[in-house]
Write an enzyme that holds these catalytic residues in place. Structure first.
Site, PDB file in Angstrom:
ATOM      1  N   CYS A  68      -0.892   3.999   9.542  1.00 42.22           N
ATOM      2  CA  CYS A  68       0.287   3.171   9.264  1.00 42.22           C
ATOM      3  C   CYS A  68       0.851   3.400   7.872  1.00 42.22           C
ATOM      4  O   CYS A  68       2.069   3.468   7.686  1.00 42.22           O
ATOM      5  CB  CYS A  68      -0.025   1.695   9.483  1.00 42.22           C
ATOM      6  SG  CYS A  68      -1.171   0.953   8.275  1.00 42.22           S
ATOM      7  N   HIS A 107      -2.173  -3.756   6.631  1.00 39.64           N
ATOM      8  CA  HIS A 107      -1.162  -3.068   7.443  1.00 39.64           C
ATOM      9  C   HIS A 107       0.154  -3.052   6.676  1.00 39.64           C
ATOM     10  O   HIS A 107       0.451  -3.967   5.894  1.00 39.64           O
ATOM     11  CB  HIS A 107      -0.987  -3.777   8.788  1.00 39.64           C
ATOM     12  CG  HIS A 107      -0.066  -3.081   9.732  1.00 39.64           C
ATOM     13  ND1 HIS A 107      -0.279  -1.792  10.160  1.00 39.64           N
ATOM     14  CD2 HIS A 107       1.090  -3.482  10.323  1.00 39.64           C
ATOM     15  CE1 HIS A 107       0.701  -1.428  10.982  1.00 39.64           C
ATOM     16  NE2 HIS A 107       1.544  -2.438  11.092  1.00 39.64           N
ATOM     17  N   ASP A 122       8.201  -0.776  12.831  1.00 33.84           N
ATOM     18  CA  ASP A 122       6.801  -0.454  12.562  1.00 33.84           C
ATOM     19  C   ASP A 122       6.392   0.734  13.421  1.00 33.84           C
ATOM     20  O   ASP A 122       6.174   0.600  14.619  1.00 33.84           O
ATOM     21  CB  ASP A 122       5.917  -1.672  12.859  1.00 33.84           C
ATOM     22  CG  ASP A 122       4.450  -1.434  12.532  1.00 33.84           C
ATOM     23  OD1 ASP A 122       4.109  -0.317  12.105  1.00 33.84           O
ATOM     24  OD2 ASP A 122       3.648  -2.368  12.714  1.00 33.84           O
TER      25      ASP A 122
END
Length: 295
Positions: A68, A107, A122
């Site tokens: 991520c 995250h 995302d």
């Protein structure tokens, strides 16, 4: 670094003169269908550097994926560069084993403002919980997409992101999932606030994820990629192909156990990844449900 080289990497040849929702959606979908969510570097003896040039070289020029922190930071650079009003946010992923959100941010996600509306973008959650479109930041509204129904809930300034899961159909010839856990129809994904962050806020996390022995990413080698109708996922030696809505409200799961040689071949054929260093696949069984618990 060059935006046209990035567009070539994700096979996007559309216009980007208007920073609108249609262009954002198109770029986002090309990104997630070209750039895998993967943590293979840490299982190849490679260090993951959280600076833009290193990420660009790895993902754009070496045609790798990233987790991520890498994938969303690259997307942030691209979208900001073509004129989007965008900021970085920090998220706390949900731990089903503890039935709670993590105490510390683990995250990264992006918020984009378009004509008075906010959207969460995302590209770095991976697997079956990866949204395929920007999700409007509005509390309590079901937002159906091909992967399923996504929605936000807001409570006292904290936002919660979740997905409504479908049933799975697994053909008899497939290997049965080994870590399957029934968690109900709703899968909580992560929480976040709207406090803007800087990439430097995630440097400590980037280091921690690579060295902590208790971190799930150390215990499983993971590579997932969104396809035109579902996902590919390689976890250790287990390759899964999921097709969304194969039957009404049911996703098709086809699961295969690979040899070491087949792992390397699958990375090249399904994920377009050729590693510079030897991968040591890892998949410690019996762990609590996590980001790859779609299989």
């Amino acid at each position: 670094m060059n935006i046209q080289e990035y567009f070539a990497r994700i096979s996007y040849d559309g216009s980007h003169k208007d920073a609108d929702l249609q262009t954002l959606t198109a770029i986002f979908q090309h990104h997630i269908q070209a750039i895998p969510f993967e943590n293979l570097s840490m299982h190849c003896g490679e260090t993951i550097e959280l600076d833009l040039q290193s990420i660009y070289n790895k993902i754009v020029r070496k045609k790798r994926g990233g987790w991520c922190l890498e994938s969303n930071y690259l997307l942030f650079w691209a979208l900001q560069g073509i004129g989007y009003d965008i900021c970085i946010l920090g998220g706390n992923s949900y731990d089903p084993a503890e039935k709670a959100y993590t105490a510390h941010i683990n995250h990264i996600l992006l918020k984009v403002e378009i004509k008075g509306s906010s959207y969460i973008v995302d590209a770095g959650f991976g697997g079956a919980y990866q949204a395929w479109q920007p999700v409007m930041l509005i509390s309590g509204k079901d937002q159906p997409q091909i992967p399923g129904i996504f929605r936000f809930r807001e409570d006292n300034g904290i936002w919660y992101f979740e997905k409504v899961k479908r049933k799975h159909y697994i053909p008899k010839e497939s290997d049965p999932p080994t870590d399957a856990t029934d968690m109900g129809n709703i899968r909580k994904l992560y929480s976040f606030t709207l406090k803007p962050r800087h990439i430097d806020d995630f440097q400590e996390l980037n280091t921690y994820l690579q060295v902590s022995p208790d971190n799930i990413l150390r215990k499983k080698s993971i590579c997932t990629l969104q396809t035109t109708d579902g996902i590919y996922a390689l976890v250790g030696w287990t390759f899964t192909e999921m097709k969304y809505n194969y039957m009404e409200d049911t996703d098709l799961l086809q699961i295969t156990t690979l040899t070491d040689e087949e792992v390397e071949k699958t990375l090249k054929e399904k994920f377009n990844i050729v590693l510079e260093n030897k991968l040591v696949p890892v998949n410690i069984r019996g762990l609590p449900p996590n980001i790859v618990d779609m299989i």
